[in-house]
Motif scaffolding. Structure first.
Motif, short mmCIF file in Angstrom:
data_model
loop_
_atom_site.label_atom_id
_atom_site.label_comp_id
_atom_site.label_asym_id
_atom_site.label_seq_id
_atom_site.Cartn_x
_atom_site.Cartn_y
_atom_site.Cartn_z
N GLY A 157 0.80 -1.22 0.00
CA GLY A 157 0.00 0.00 0.00
C GLY A 157 0.83 1.27 0.00
N GLU A 158 2.15 1.14 0.05
CA GLU A 158 3.03 2.32 0.14
C GLU A 158 3.15 3.07 -1.18
N GLY A 159 3.00 2.36 -2.30
CA GLY A 159 3.17 3.01 -3.59
C GLY A 159 4.57 3.60 -3.73
N MET A 160 4.63 4.72 -4.45
CA MET A 160 5.93 5.33 -4.72
C MET A 160 6.55 6.00 -3.49
N LYS A 161 5.87 5.92 -2.35
CA LYS A 161 6.48 6.42 -1.11
C LYS A 161 7.65 5.55 -0.70
N ARG A 162 7.66 4.31 -1.17
CA ARG A 162 8.75 3.40 -0.83
C ARG A 162 9.81 3.42 -1.91
N ASP A 163 11.04 3.60 -1.50
CA ASP A 163 12.17 3.66 -2.42
C ASP A 163 12.38 2.31 -3.10
N PHE A 164 12.44 2.32 -4.43
CA PHE A 164 12.66 1.07 -5.17
C PHE A 164 14.03 0.47 -4.90
N HIS A 165 14.96 1.27 -4.37
CA HIS A 165 16.28 0.74 -4.02
C HIS A 165 16.23 -0.09 -2.74
N SER A 166 15.15 0.00 -1.98
CA SER A 166 15.10 -0.57 -0.63
C SER A 166 14.78 -2.07 -0.62
N PHE A 167 14.55 -2.67 -1.77
CA PHE A 167 14.28 -4.11 -1.82
C PHE A 167 14.77 -4.65 -3.16
#
Length: 219
Positions: A157-167
């Motif tokens: 549910g985070e959408g683009m709030k979550r950094d794509f580098h983080s996983f």
């Protein structure tokens, strides 16, 4: 666990009479959202998403008006083990349902700037794309990574709030991992059923491969 994916081609909504008729079949909130959109293609996709979702919810005896916003504003059915998620791109709307949190992303293939993988992906993911010999191979792999990442942040549910580098996306083993690869965060499924599109689903629980479905809908 069974996971079902529904696909709807929204080209039929380009007929203005059909569009006007179908618009009356969705909720007031959906109509208001559609009317705020400026791009006509976005209107078709948004209406298609509303129609598909309401159809599937009613088939599972769920009143669409009972939906509430969960964490990060992601719609959910309160007090239920029925989970869903929507995505749209190009001429298609995609819907996934399951008995655990799920996320789906569909991406129509198009050209992308060569610096995007380095800006948004883990180093290993970007290098994997860069090693491909042809532009078509690079494009296909780019959208597999991008769609996988989108499906995961839609699961949470985070959408683009979550950094794509983080996983990290482990395409070989169909998993989403923590950046250091020490923890599995989600299971990953790919649906290679449309030419020039990528469809990825992330799920919290392990799916039953024997029960995968990909269903085309006509409304």
């Amino acid at each position: 666990m069974n996971i079902e994916v529904f696909l709807l081609n929204v080209e039929f909504l380009q007929n203005q009479d059909v569009f006007a008729t179908k618009l009356r079949h969705v909720s007031k909130e959906r109509r208001e959202k559609i009317n705020r959109l400026k791009n006509q293609a976005d209107k078709y996709r948004s209406l298609g998403a509303g129609l598909l979702l309401e159809r599937v919810l009613k088939e599972h005896f769920i009143d669409p008006s009972n939906l509430v916003e969960g964490d990060y504003g992601k719609p959910e059915v309160p007090g239920s083990d029925f989970y869903f998620n929507l995505s749209h791109s190009g001429d298609y709307v995609a819907l996934v349902i399951g008995k655990c949190p799920v996320g789906i992303d569909i991406q129509e293939h198009r050209k992308f700037k060569n610096d995007i993988p380095k800006r948004f992906f883990c180093q290993e993911e970007a290098a994997h794309i860069g090693k491909k010999k042809t532009e078509e191979e690079k494009q296909n792999l780019f959208f597999r990574y991008w769609s996988a990442k989108e499906s995961f942040v839609k699961l949470t549910g985070e959408g683009m709030k979550r950094d794509f580098h983080s996983f990290f996306v482990d395409l070989k083993n169909d998993r989403i991992l923590s950046k250091d690869k020490a923890e599995q965060l989600a299971y990953l499924m790919e649906y290679p059923c449309l030419e020039n599109y990528t469809i990825m689903v992330s799920s919290e629980d392990k799916p039953d491969n024997r029960l995968f479905k990909s269903i085309y809908y006509k409304l």
